[in-house]
Scaffold this motif. Sequence first.
Motif, PDB file in Angstrom:
ATOM      1  N   HIS A  81      67.994  13.822  50.356  1.00 35.23           N
ATOM      2  CA  HIS A  81      67.645  13.667  48.932  1.00 35.23           C
ATOM      3  C   HIS A  81      66.925  12.349  48.671  1.00 35.23           C
ATOM      4  N   PHE A  82      65.968  12.063  49.544  1.00 38.55           N
ATOM      5  CA  PHE A  82      65.217  10.810  49.471  1.00 38.55           C
ATOM      6  C   PHE A  82      64.573  10.624  48.098  1.00 38.55           C
ATOM      7  N   TYR A  83      64.108  11.728  47.509  1.00 38.05           N
ATOM      8  CA  TYR A  83      63.439  11.618  46.201  1.00 38.05           C
ATOM      9  C   TYR A  83      64.371  11.065  45.128  1.00 38.05           C
ATOM     10  N   LYS A  84      65.684  11.244  45.304  1.00 38.38           N
ATOM     11  CA  LYS A  84      66.654  10.698  44.344  1.00 38.38           C
ATOM     12  C   LYS A  84      67.070   9.274  44.726  1.00 38.38           C
ATOM     13  N   LYS A  85      67.259   9.050  46.024  1.00 41.78           N
ATOM     14  CA  LYS A  85      67.741   7.747  46.494  1.00 41.78           C
ATOM     15  C   LYS A  85      66.681   6.657  46.368  1.00 41.78           C
ATOM     16  N   GLU A  86      65.448   7.018  46.643  1.00 37.67           N
ATOM     17  CA  GLU A  86      64.335   6.049  46.648  1.00 37.67           C
ATOM     18  C   GLU A  86      63.167   6.606  45.825  1.00 37.67           C
ATOM     19  N   PRO A  87      63.367   6.778  44.516  1.00 42.19           N
ATOM     20  CA  PRO A  87      62.339   7.458  43.720  1.00 42.19           C
ATOM     21  C   PRO A  87      60.971   6.776  43.756  1.00 42.19           C
ATOM     22  N   ASP A  88      60.931   5.455  43.772  1.00 43.74           N
ATOM     23  CA  ASP A  88      59.638   4.770  43.792  1.00 43.74           C
ATOM     24  C   ASP A  88      58.924   4.986  45.124  1.00 43.74           C
ATOM     25  N   ALA A  89      59.636   4.845  46.218  1.00 40.75           N
ATOM     26  CA  ALA A  89      59.044   5.067  47.547  1.00 40.75           C
ATOM     27  C   ALA A  89      58.608   6.519  47.703  1.00 40.75           C
ATOM     28  N   TYR A  90      59.417   7.443  47.197  1.00 37.57           N
ATOM     29  CA  TYR A  90      59.072   8.866  47.262  1.00 37.57           C
ATOM     30  C   TYR A  90      57.777   9.137  46.491  1.00 37.57           C
ATOM     31  N   LYS A  91      57.708   8.641  45.271  1.00 35.38           N
ATOM     32  CA  LYS A  91      56.509   8.870  44.442  1.00 35.38           C
ATOM     33  C   LYS A  91      55.271   8.264  45.091  1.00 35.38           C
ATOM     34  N   LYS A  92      55.417   7.076  45.655  1.00 32.87           N
ATOM     35  CA  LYS A  92      54.284   6.411  46.311  1.00 32.87           C
ATOM     36  C   LYS A  92      53.822   7.212  47.523  1.00 32.87           C
ATOM     37  N   ASP A  93      54.766   7.626  48.374  1.00 36.56           N
ATOM     38  CA  ASP A  93      54.434   8.397  49.570  1.00 36.56           C
ATOM     39  C   ASP A  93      53.785   9.725  49.188  1.00 36.56           C
ATOM     40  N   ARG A  94      54.352  10.376  48.217  1.00 38.91           N
ATOM     41  CA  ARG A  94      53.821  11.670  47.776  1.00 38.91           C
ATOM     42  C   ARG A  94      52.411  11.493  47.186  1.00 38.91           C
ATOM     43  N   ALA A  95      52.203  10.434  46.443  1.00 42.91           N
ATOM     44  CA  ALA A  95      50.910  10.202  45.795  1.00 42.91           C
ATOM     45  C   ALA A  95      49.790   9.990  46.816  1.00 42.91           C
ATOM     46  N   ILE A  96      50.084   9.305  47.926  1.00 45.00           N
ATOM     47  CA  ILE A  96      49.027   9.057  48.917  1.00 45.00           C
ATOM     48  C   ILE A  96      48.892  10.179  49.944  1.00 45.00           C
ATOM     49  N   SER A  97      49.814  11.153  49.911  1.00 42.36           N
ATOM     50  CA  SER A  97      49.821  12.189  50.947  1.00 42.36           C
ATOM     51  C   SER A  97      48.681  13.198  50.803  1.00 42.36           C
ATOM     52  N   GLY A  98      48.231  13.446  49.577  1.00 46.28           N
ATOM     53  CA  GLY A  98      47.234  14.490  49.344  1.00 46.28           C
ATOM     54  C   GLY A  98      47.861  15.852  49.057  1.00 46.28           C
ATOM     55  N   ARG A  99      49.178  15.936  49.131  1.00 42.08           N
ATOM     56  CA  ARG A  99      49.869  17.213  48.921  1.00 42.08           C
ATOM     57  C   ARG A  99      49.642  17.740  47.509  1.00 42.08           C
ATOM     58  N   ASP A 100      49.841  16.897  46.521  1.00 38.53           N
ATOM     59  CA  ASP A 100      49.738  17.368  45.132  1.00 38.53           C
ATOM     60  C   ASP A 100      48.326  17.834  44.788  1.00 38.53           C
ATOM     61  N   GLU A 101      47.325  17.125  45.294  1.00 37.52           N
ATOM     62  CA  GLU A 101      45.941  17.536  45.037  1.00 37.52           C
ATOM     63  C   GLU A 101      45.653  18.892  45.692  1.00 37.52           C
ATOM     64  N   PHE A 102      46.168  19.090  46.896  1.00 42.52           N
ATOM     65  CA  PHE A 102      45.971  20.367  47.582  1.00 42.52           C
ATOM     66  C   PHE A 102      46.648  21.499  46.813  1.00 42.52           C
ATOM     67  N   ILE A 103      47.893  21.248  46.393  1.00 36.69           N
ATOM     68  CA  ILE A 103      48.629  22.274  45.650  1.00 36.69           C
ATOM     69  C   ILE A 103      47.884  22.626  44.365  1.00 36.69           C
ATOM     70  N   GLU A 104      47.429  21.613  43.671  1.00 36.11           N
ATOM     71  CA  GLU A 104      46.692  21.860  42.425  1.00 36.11           C
ATOM     72  C   GLU A 104      45.427  22.675  42.682  1.00 36.11           C
ATOM     73  N   GLU A 105      44.690  22.309  43.724  1.00 36.18           N
ATOM     74  CA  GLU A 105      43.420  22.983  44.015  1.00 36.18           C
ATOM     75  C   GLU A 105      43.599  24.410  44.507  1.00 36.18           C
ATOM     76  N   HIS A 106      44.597  24.649  45.357  1.00 32.76           N
ATOM     77  CA  HIS A 106      44.705  25.948  46.016  1.00 32.76           C
ATOM     78  C   HIS A 106      45.751  26.890  45.446  1.00 32.76           C
ATOM     79  N   TRP A 107      46.752  26.335  44.786  1.00 30.31           N
ATOM     80  CA  TRP A 107      47.846  27.186  44.324  1.00 30.31           C
ATOM     81  C   TRP A 107      47.921  27.290  42.814  1.00 30.31           C
ATOM     82  N   ASN A 108      47.471  26.307  42.088  1.00 32.53           N
ATOM     83  CA  ASN A 108      47.647  26.306  40.644  1.00 32.53           C
ATOM     84  C   ASN A 108      46.377  26.737  39.902  1.00 32.53           C
ATOM     85  N   LYS A 109      45.622  27.607  40.515  1.00 27.81           N
ATOM     86  CA  LYS A 109      44.393  28.089  39.869  1.00 27.81           C
ATOM     87  C   LYS A 109      44.704  29.092  38.797  1.00 27.81           C
TER      88      LYS A 109
END
Length: 176
Positions: A148-176
């Motif tokens: 549950h890293f996203y709960k234990k270290e919310p700032d580190a989780y958000k930072k890692d997720r933001a630079i990963s490219g995952r959210d942009e990919f999900i938005e582009e390919h899945w949320n059409k």
Amino acid sequence: MGNQHELATFAGGCFWCMVKPFDELPGIISVTSGYSGGNLENPAYEDVKKGNTGHYEVVQIEFDPAVFPYEQLLELYWPQIDPTDAGGQFQDRGDQYRTAVFYHNNKQKELAEKTKKDLAESGKFSKPIVTEILPAAVFYPAEDYHQHFYKKEPDAYKKDRAISGRDEFIEEHWNK
């Protein structure tokens, strides 16, 4: 595990990003980060991150299929990943970050293969779907600090997720 509970195991790249989508939903009993599919007994994160143990980073989900059917888990799983990338996920490269559905029974296998085939035929992706459908292997829970890293270290989780490219990919390919 209760009599009516089942397990589902999904590899979707970094396990930190695979907990939150499934966590705290009705019928989800637990979501545990860990390692599966490798050839080293009781691997540690330091072993797995080298990429030579054969393990995938996975989440193992205990769920009540009467409340949250396996089909719904698959519907939630596929849009978390790039199913066309055989070399890892987003910024995370290496075998430990490959995608896979580890099935625990024949029904899960059939449903996983069907949803993979449906996705391949949907035309959503121009490249082949490379996510593997594999029999469940020994599951080793990851170290406590990964749970549950996203709960234990919310700032580190958000930072890692933001630079990963995952959210942009999900938005582009899945949320059409």
